[in-house]
Design a protein around this motif. Structure first.
Motif, mmCIF file in Angstrom:
data_model
loop_
_atom_site.group_PDB
_atom_site.id
_atom_site.type_symbol
_atom_site.label_atom_id
_atom_site.label_comp_id
_atom_site.label_asym_id
_atom_site.label_seq_id
_atom_site.Cartn_x
_atom_site.Cartn_y
_atom_site.Cartn_z
ATOM 1 N N PHE A 3 39.257 47.708 54.564
ATOM 2 C CA PHE A 3 37.996 47.136 54.092
ATOM 3 C C PHE A 3 38.128 46.575 52.687
ATOM 4 C CE2 PHE A 3 35.868 49.324 57.565
ATOM 5 C CZ PHE A 3 34.923 48.361 57.910
ATOM 6 N N VAL A 4 38.886 47.222 51.827
ATOM 7 C CA VAL A 4 39.082 46.717 50.476
ATOM 8 C C VAL A 4 39.711 45.324 50.523
ATOM 9 C CG1 VAL A 4 40.412 47.019 48.349
ATOM 10 C CG2 VAL A 4 39.230 48.982 49.362
ATOM 11 N N LYS A 14 41.551 38.356 43.554
ATOM 12 C CA LYS A 14 42.999 38.438 43.457
ATOM 13 C C LYS A 14 43.504 39.697 44.156
ATOM 14 C CE LYS A 14 43.076 36.152 38.987
ATOM 15 N NZ LYS A 14 43.377 36.315 37.565
ATOM 16 N N GLU A 15 44.743 39.644 44.588
ATOM 17 C CA GLU A 15 45.363 40.792 45.244
ATOM 18 C C GLU A 15 45.401 41.999 44.299
ATOM 19 O OE1 GLU A 15 49.734 41.351 46.779
ATOM 20 O OE2 GLU A 15 48.648 39.963 48.104
ATOM 21 N N VAL A 22 41.937 50.147 45.615
ATOM 22 C CA VAL A 22 42.569 51.222 46.392
ATOM 23 C C VAL A 22 42.936 52.384 45.471
ATOM 24 C CG1 VAL A 22 44.594 51.836 47.782
ATOM 25 C CG2 VAL A 22 43.378 49.700 48.227
ATOM 26 N N THR A 23 43.422 52.090 44.290
ATOM 27 C CA THR A 23 43.763 53.135 43.322
ATOM 28 C C THR A 23 42.523 53.910 42.905
ATOM 29 O OG1 THR A 23 45.654 51.875 42.500
ATOM 30 C CG2 THR A 23 44.773 53.576 41.041
ATOM 31 N N ALA A 52 36.425 44.918 40.743
ATOM 32 C CA ALA A 52 36.048 43.539 40.414
ATOM 33 C C ALA A 52 35.416 43.469 39.027
ATOM 34 C CB ALA A 52 35.099 42.987 41.469
ATOM 35 N N LYS A 53 34.631 44.467 38.679
ATOM 36 C CA LYS A 53 34.029 44.493 37.350
ATOM 37 C C LYS A 53 35.092 44.580 36.264
ATOM 38 C CE LYS A 53 29.564 46.537 38.505
ATOM 39 N NZ LYS A 53 28.691 47.720 38.321
ATOM 40 N N ILE A 54 36.183 45.261 36.553
ATOM 41 C CA ILE A 54 37.262 45.434 35.585
ATOM 42 C C ILE A 54 38.179 44.204 35.561
ATOM 43 C CG2 ILE A 54 39.345 46.775 35.060
ATOM 44 C CD1 ILE A 54 37.840 49.193 36.371
ATOM 45 N N LYS A 55 38.519 43.674 36.730
ATOM 46 C CA LYS A 55 39.569 42.656 36.840
ATOM 47 C C LYS A 55 39.081 41.206 36.912
ATOM 48 C CE LYS A 55 43.068 45.526 37.183
ATOM 49 N NZ LYS A 55 44.159 45.520 36.236
#
Length: 86
Positions: A3-4, A14-15, A22-23, A52-55
Motif C-alpha cells: 500500500f505504501v 519519490k521512491e 516503510v521505515t 511525504a511531510k518530511i520528504k
C-alpha cells in the motif's frame, strides 16, 4: 509495504518517500512490541503521509488517499483512525 508503494505511485512521490514510509511503519510496529497492531492499511496511509511531510514539498490530502480505497478497505480504515495514528 504494498500500500505504501501504491500510494506513492498514485501521488507521484519519490521512491525515497516510500522507503521512509516503510521505515516509519516498521519503527512504529517495533515500538508497540506485543501490543495489538493497528490496521495495517491505516498504518500504511499514516506513515506515507508522515514521510511525504518530511520528504516532499507537496503533501497528500488524507481524504484523497482514502478515496483510493475500495469499500472493504474503507470499512476497516477511516479518516479518524489515520489521524489517530499520525
Amino acid at each position: 509495504v504494498e500500500f505504501v508503494f501504491y500510494f506513492c505511485a498514485c501521488f507521484s512521490f519519490k521512491e525515497e518517500t516510500a522507503y521512509s514510509a516503510v521505515t516509519i511503519a516498521d519503527r512504529y510496529l517495533n515500538a508497540l512490541g506485543a501490543e495489538k497492531y493497528p490496521d495495517l492499511i491505516c498504518l500504511a496511509t499514516a506513515s506515507t503521509v508522515l514521510a511525504a511531510k518530511i520528504k516532499m514539498h507537496t503533501r497528500p490530502s488524507l481524504k484523497m488517499m482514502l478515496k483510493l480505497f475500495n469499500k472493504e478497505q474503507r470499512e476497516m480504515c477511516n479518516l479518524a483512525e489515520v489521524i489517530k495514528l499520525e
